[in-house]
Design a protein around this motif. Sequence first.
Motif, PDB file in Angstrom:
ATOM      1  N   GLY A 466       0.806  -1.209   0.000  1.00 13.61           N
ATOM      2  CA  GLY A 466       0.000   0.000   0.000  1.00 13.61           C
ATOM      3  C   GLY A 466       0.840   1.260   0.000  1.00 13.61           C
ATOM      4  O   GLY A 466       0.448   2.283  -0.577  1.00 13.61           O
ATOM      5  N   LEU A 467       2.006   1.184   0.639  1.00 11.99           N
ATOM      6  CA  LEU A 467       2.902   2.333   0.657  1.00 11.99           C
ATOM      7  C   LEU A 467       3.659   2.473  -0.664  1.00 11.99           C
ATOM      8  O   LEU A 467       3.723   3.563  -1.254  1.00 11.99           O
ATOM      9  CB  LEU A 467       3.894   2.185   1.814  1.00 11.99           C
ATOM     10  N   ILE A 468       4.196   1.359  -1.153  1.00 12.29           N
ATOM     11  CA  ILE A 468       4.998   1.394  -2.379  1.00 12.29           C
ATOM     12  C   ILE A 468       4.136   1.794  -3.577  1.00 12.29           C
ATOM     13  O   ILE A 468       4.552   2.577  -4.443  1.00 12.29           O
ATOM     14  CB  ILE A 468       5.667   0.028  -2.606  1.00 12.29           C
ATOM     15  N   ALA A 469       2.898   1.247  -3.655  1.00 19.70           N
ATOM     16  CA  ALA A 469       2.014   1.574  -4.773  1.00 19.70           C
ATOM     17  C   ALA A 469       1.705   3.061  -4.818  1.00 19.70           C
ATOM     18  O   ALA A 469       1.575   3.649  -5.905  1.00 19.70           O
ATOM     19  CB  ALA A 469       0.728   0.762  -4.672  1.00 19.70           C
ATOM     20  N   ALA A 470       1.572   3.674  -3.652  1.00 20.47           N
ATOM     21  CA  ALA A 470       1.302   5.119  -3.621  1.00 20.47           C
ATOM     22  C   ALA A 470       2.542   5.922  -3.986  1.00 20.47           C
ATOM     23  O   ALA A 470       2.459   6.934  -4.705  1.00 20.47           O
ATOM     24  CB  ALA A 470       0.802   5.526  -2.233  1.00 20.47           C
ATOM     25  N   MET A 471       3.681   5.495  -3.510  1.00 26.68           N
ATOM     26  CA  MET A 471       4.913   6.217  -3.809  1.00 26.68           C
ATOM     27  C   MET A 471       5.239   6.170  -5.301  1.00 26.68           C
ATOM     28  O   MET A 471       5.785   7.116  -5.857  1.00 26.68           O
ATOM     29  CB  MET A 471       6.071   5.635  -2.996  1.00 26.68           C
ATOM     30  N   PHE A 472       4.931   5.058  -5.921  1.00 29.75           N
ATOM     31  CA  PHE A 472       5.148   4.912  -7.369  1.00 29.75           C
ATOM     32  C   PHE A 472       3.796   4.850  -8.085  1.00 29.75           C
ATOM     33  O   PHE A 472       3.511   3.941  -8.862  1.00 29.75           O
ATOM     34  CB  PHE A 472       5.970   3.652  -7.645  1.00 29.75           C
ATOM     35  N   SER A 473       2.962   5.819  -7.772  1.00 32.76           N
ATOM     36  CA  SER A 473       1.582   5.798  -8.260  1.00 32.76           C
ATOM     37  C   SER A 473       1.507   5.889  -9.779  1.00 32.76           C
ATOM     38  O   SER A 473       0.589   5.335 -10.391  1.00 32.76           O
ATOM     39  CB  SER A 473       0.787   6.936  -7.630  1.00 32.76           C
ATOM     40  N   THR A 474       2.453   6.567 -10.408  1.00 34.77           N
ATOM     41  CA  THR A 474       2.411   6.686 -11.870  1.00 34.77           C
ATOM     42  C   THR A 474       2.478   5.314 -12.523  1.00 34.77           C
ATOM     43  O   THR A 474       1.713   5.011 -13.451  1.00 34.77           O
ATOM     44  CB  THR A 474       3.583   7.555 -12.365  1.00 34.77           C
ATOM     45  N   ILE A 475       3.371   4.457 -12.034  1.00 38.73           N
ATOM     46  CA  ILE A 475       3.494   3.104 -12.581  1.00 38.73           C
ATOM     47  C   ILE A 475       2.261   2.282 -12.240  1.00 38.73           C
ATOM     48  O   ILE A 475       1.736   1.537 -13.075  1.00 38.73           O
ATOM     49  CB  ILE A 475       4.774   2.434 -12.047  1.00 38.73           C
ATOM     50  N   ALA A 476       1.794   2.417 -10.985  1.00 39.09           N
ATOM     51  CA  ALA A 476       0.613   1.659 -10.560  1.00 39.09           C
ATOM     52  C   ALA A 476      -0.607   2.022 -11.402  1.00 39.09           C
ATOM     53  O   ALA A 476      -1.386   1.156 -11.800  1.00 39.09           O
ATOM     54  CB  ALA A 476       0.334   1.911  -9.084  1.00 39.09           C
ATOM     55  N   HIS A 477      -0.773   3.299 -11.682  1.00 34.50           N
ATOM     56  CA  HIS A 477      -1.911   3.723 -12.498  1.00 34.50           C
ATOM     57  C   HIS A 477      -1.777   3.211 -13.928  1.00 34.50           C
ATOM     58  O   HIS A 477      -2.757   2.750 -14.538  1.00 34.50           O
ATOM     59  CB  HIS A 477      -2.013   5.248 -12.506  1.00 34.50           C
ATOM     60  N   GLN A 478      -0.575   3.280 -14.448  1.00 36.92           N
ATOM     61  CA  GLN A 478      -0.375   2.853 -15.836  1.00 36.92           C
ATOM     62  C   GLN A 478      -0.655   1.369 -16.017  1.00 36.92           C
ATOM     63  O   GLN A 478      -1.283   0.961 -17.004  1.00 36.92           O
ATOM     64  CB  GLN A 478       1.063   3.167 -16.269  1.00 36.92           C
ATOM     65  N   LEU A 479      -0.232   0.550 -15.052  1.00 32.54           N
ATOM     66  CA  LEU A 479      -0.348  -0.902 -15.201  1.00 32.54           C
ATOM     67  C   LEU A 479      -1.673  -1.450 -14.667  1.00 32.54           C
ATOM     68  O   LEU A 479      -2.191  -2.438 -15.207  1.00 32.54           O
ATOM     69  CB  LEU A 479       0.816  -1.596 -14.481  1.00 32.54           C
ATOM     70  N   LEU A 480      -2.226  -0.826 -13.614  1.00 33.87           N
ATOM     71  CA  LEU A 480      -3.409  -1.399 -12.963  1.00 33.87           C
ATOM     72  C   LEU A 480      -4.617  -0.466 -12.985  1.00 33.87           C
ATOM     73  O   LEU A 480      -5.663  -0.801 -13.556  1.00 33.87           O
ATOM     74  CB  LEU A 480      -3.071  -1.768 -11.510  1.00 33.87           C
TER      75      LEU A 480
END
Length: 783
Positions: A466-480
């Motif tokens: 939950g912390l890592i996904a927010a810190m790298f939100s650009t990648i998380a949004h792009q992939l998921l």
Amino acid sequence: MGTGERPLTFFALILPFLAAAAAPLLTRLLKHNAAWVLALAPLWMFSHFAGMLGPVSEGAAIAGGFDWIPSLGVRFSWYIDGLSLTFALLITGIGTLIVLYSGGYLKGHPHQGRFFSFILMFMGAMQGLVVADSFLMLFVFWELTSITSFLLIGFDHAREASRRAALQALVVTGLGGLSLLAGLLVIGAVSGQDDLSGLLASGDLMRNSPLYLAALILLLGGAFTKSAQFPFHFWLPNAMEAPTPVSAYLHSATMVKAGVYLVMRMNPVMGDTVAWETILPLFGGVTLLVGTLLALRQTDLKLMLAYTTVASLGLLVMLTGFGSEKAVEAAVLYLIAHSMFKGALFMVAGLIDHESGTRDIRSLGGLRGAMPVTFAAAILAALSMGGLPLFFGFLAKEEIYAAIAVGGGWATLVTVVAIVGNALMFAIAFAVGLRPFIGAAAKTPKHAHEGPVLLWLGPVVLALSGLIAAMFSTIAHQLLSSPMASAVAGQDLQIDISTIPHIGMPLLHSALTIALGIGAYLALDRLRASMASVLEAIGWGPDRGFDQAIRGLLRLSFGVTKIVQNGRLDIYMTVTFIAVALTLLVPMVLFGELPSVPVFPDLWFYEWTVVAIAVIGLGAVVYAQDRLTAIVSLGIQGFAVALLFMLMGAPDLSFTQFMVETLSVVILALVMTRLRLSVSDHRPTGQKILDVSVAGACGLAFGMLLLKVTQLPFDETLSTFFKNYSLVIAHGRNVVNVIIVDFRGLDTLGEIAVVMITGLAILALIRIRTKDQTVPAKRKGRR
């Protein structure tokens, strides 16, 4: 989809079931290391689906499948887009951690292998549900999740509470499954589609149909029961009777989100209507408030989390039905965040219980020193659930307030509901994730200490995710996030929210939520007492109503059974023959299908003799003075029919008829001698008149049916087939024997089995009656 990907995806879909079959044996062989080996199955599945992130994030949808029932056009097919892929990754990723967690939580349990088997079967069912393309495959896996969750909830079957909770979940979700099936049938009839990919390409076809509302209500019946929407919310907290790994997996990250998945999947073709944007926010909002208020009342950590899960599901349904692109984005972000922080907190609750011996928040405190790793995972997950910065839950909360801050009375009401619900969930998050670890050390049933790696690995990974996904939100949004939101909305959406707060009303709403949440946390004990008083004053609730409904159903069944199964064979036979007569006569009369009166044929003297024998036999049966004479006389009718077969050139049928009649008479006579019956039949006149009327109606009905059949043009297709192929295929010249033995071989075997079972039943009844008659005499002799 490449030819190499298709078998791999199929293997990924069946791998959980293969692992489930091997789990008991592996557990016996590997003991405590079985979890590490079994976790390789969901881990490989996770890596397989993760390999699809690239093409799916670029807008592709991966489809494939195999013919399942080719003769019916049914395919085992899958459709993987942003929505189904995100769910598949959550199911397999969290599933890997749950398998490991189960290895530590149930260490030494005599039925641990069985548990692994159940949890892996559920994983396969849930995975199949979210990637299914065909309606039939969707429904099959939907029901399989209900069955496997029943096994998991009732795993501790020696406890009555577990059995009740399992039965309740099965009944509620099973009825919802029937509603879903009806809805899919209506959708299929309207759209002409039998798969989701075809339905998603149908545009406004469903929305413009006059059957739209019926399809919507039936569909939501399945979704609301599965995702525990009010008033069907009661089964989910009761399901906490299951072991904690079940609660962490089924009731936070996977099964309860099946209904949300269904609603999201249907949004492109059934959303954007007044009904959709009214029903979903209304029920979702009520569920959000009911879930959070009931969570305040609880003192058990798992129950507190269970009711906030109900609330979170209501929030997801409310957002999906709100009717804006931002709301869809918020729902997607919250679903991903909730799976991570709630799965972590459930595992934390189980870890606390496992190592301290209690889950009662009133008996916990000061665990921070004894369980530092668990505390770290708990506080990280609580921060995400509370929607505080730097966590994925914060992104979701900010997007929620940005989505509903659009002005207007309806949006204002939804905003108030969201603020109150999120504030109360904030309080519960820190009550579970912080309160047990701070303050003075409490005396617990067990000496608290940090658990083994199998227990804390799952919550740590999910909390950090939950912390890592927010810190790298650009990648998380792009992939998921963005591919999932695009699939739910039915159009391309790009989520760009980061850990930088929205400036304006969303930030104000967020601050208000945090302030109210802190106040609720500090006043938690007083709020709990107040809610206890309110609930005690209300008294009745859906959970009690479920028990009352089940008791009412049992009483109704008992009353109906007393009427239709009263134990009198003569009534059963009378009703059956009346139904047969009406079934045959009424259609012929209503539709004008009565046969024409046949011309009586010229008969030879020997044919008249056979008719006379039949009439004499009939008279003998009617006027017989005792039962044995009536039985013997009854055989005369069969012999007369056998003679007719012989005269018509069918000696084999005639011989069979002679044998059947002879055996029937002998068997009936033998049975009559073993039953305690009067010698003659003493029925009242009214009963005789009724029996004569029913028998005459049945005889008339069958006679008229046979006359009508013989007056129709004869279709020689079947006769020609048997005549041409009896010798060629079955190597038999006697067509009748070939039909019975070869063409209808299984049917004949079934008939033989029925006769055998009937004979055994008759023998058992005779022996029971014989014992009943001899026991009193023996007892009398002993006295």
